[in-house]
Design a protein around this motif. Sequence first.
Motif, PDB file in Angstrom:
ATOM      1  N   ARG A  13       2.987   9.702 -10.184  1.00 56.37           N
ATOM      2  CA  ARG A  13       4.102   8.766 -10.058  1.00 56.37           C
ATOM      3  C   ARG A  13       3.862   7.474 -10.847  1.00 56.37           C
ATOM      4  NH1 ARG A  13       4.578   5.349  -5.793  1.00 56.37           N
ATOM      5  NH2 ARG A  13       2.947   6.492  -4.735  1.00 56.37           N
ATOM      6  N   ARG A  14       2.650   6.919 -10.763  1.00 60.81           N
ATOM      7  CA  ARG A  14       2.373   5.622 -11.384  1.00 60.81           C
ATOM      8  C   ARG A  14       1.898   5.718 -12.831  1.00 60.81           C
ATOM      9  NH1 ARG A  14      -0.329   3.782  -5.865  1.00 60.81           N
ATOM     10  NH2 ARG A  14      -1.307   5.775  -6.206  1.00 60.81           N
ATOM     11  N   GLY A  74       3.546  15.903  -5.215  1.00 63.28           N
ATOM     12  CA  GLY A  74       4.049  14.611  -4.734  1.00 63.28           C
ATOM     13  C   GLY A  74       3.053  13.896  -3.847  1.00 63.28           C
ATOM     14  N   GLU A  75       3.540  13.355  -2.770  1.00 64.91           N
ATOM     15  CA  GLU A  75       2.720  12.540  -1.871  1.00 64.91           C
ATOM     16  C   GLU A  75       2.195  13.340  -0.676  1.00 64.91           C
ATOM     17  OE1 GLU A  75       1.777   9.419  -2.738  1.00 64.91           O
ATOM     18  OE2 GLU A  75       2.854   9.929  -4.575  1.00 64.91           O
TER      19      GLU A  75
END
Length: 180
Positions: A13-14, A74-75
């Motif tokens: 994501r980052r 994802g998370e």
Amino acid sequence: MIIAVIPAKGFSRRLKGKNMIAVNGKPLLFYTIEYAKKSKLIDKIYISTDDKKIEEYALENNVGIIRRPESLGGETPILDVYRHSFDSLDFKSEIEALVGLQCDHPDRNVGVDNSIEDFRLKKIDVLYSKDKNGKRNGAHFIIAKNVLIGDEIINEKIITDDCTNIHFLDDIKKVEAKLK
């Protein structure tokens, strides 16, 4: 038997493509593979991934592959990724513990064999690391078989490894200087 699992998803994501981003000319993933290979106590090393490029790199470096399903992207809680890895192996009955080593800590300060020996000596369920400020990091996460099969964590140990946690390009620049 002790196995190491390096979770390395394709999407970040980052920092896009983080696990394969170059750090001093080598993919970030390289440093964790080499760290695991230096161990005299780890019997087998695997990469848990959902990415073909990472899978190819792992195979080129003689590391096993555990294909991670999309549902674990994802998370996802990291313990779920490690449990999936454990459940994917045919020789679960032989495994004593799983050593989880996240890629984004290329400058670890604590040797993996020191962590494994401490884990065994104290007969604990989970050993994990934090930085000097007490923030949990993924540099070390050793999980006993009983926890992997669903038992409650009773005995845990926290160690301090104040290594870099790479999230942004500035972190890459900092770690490159440290690793030179």
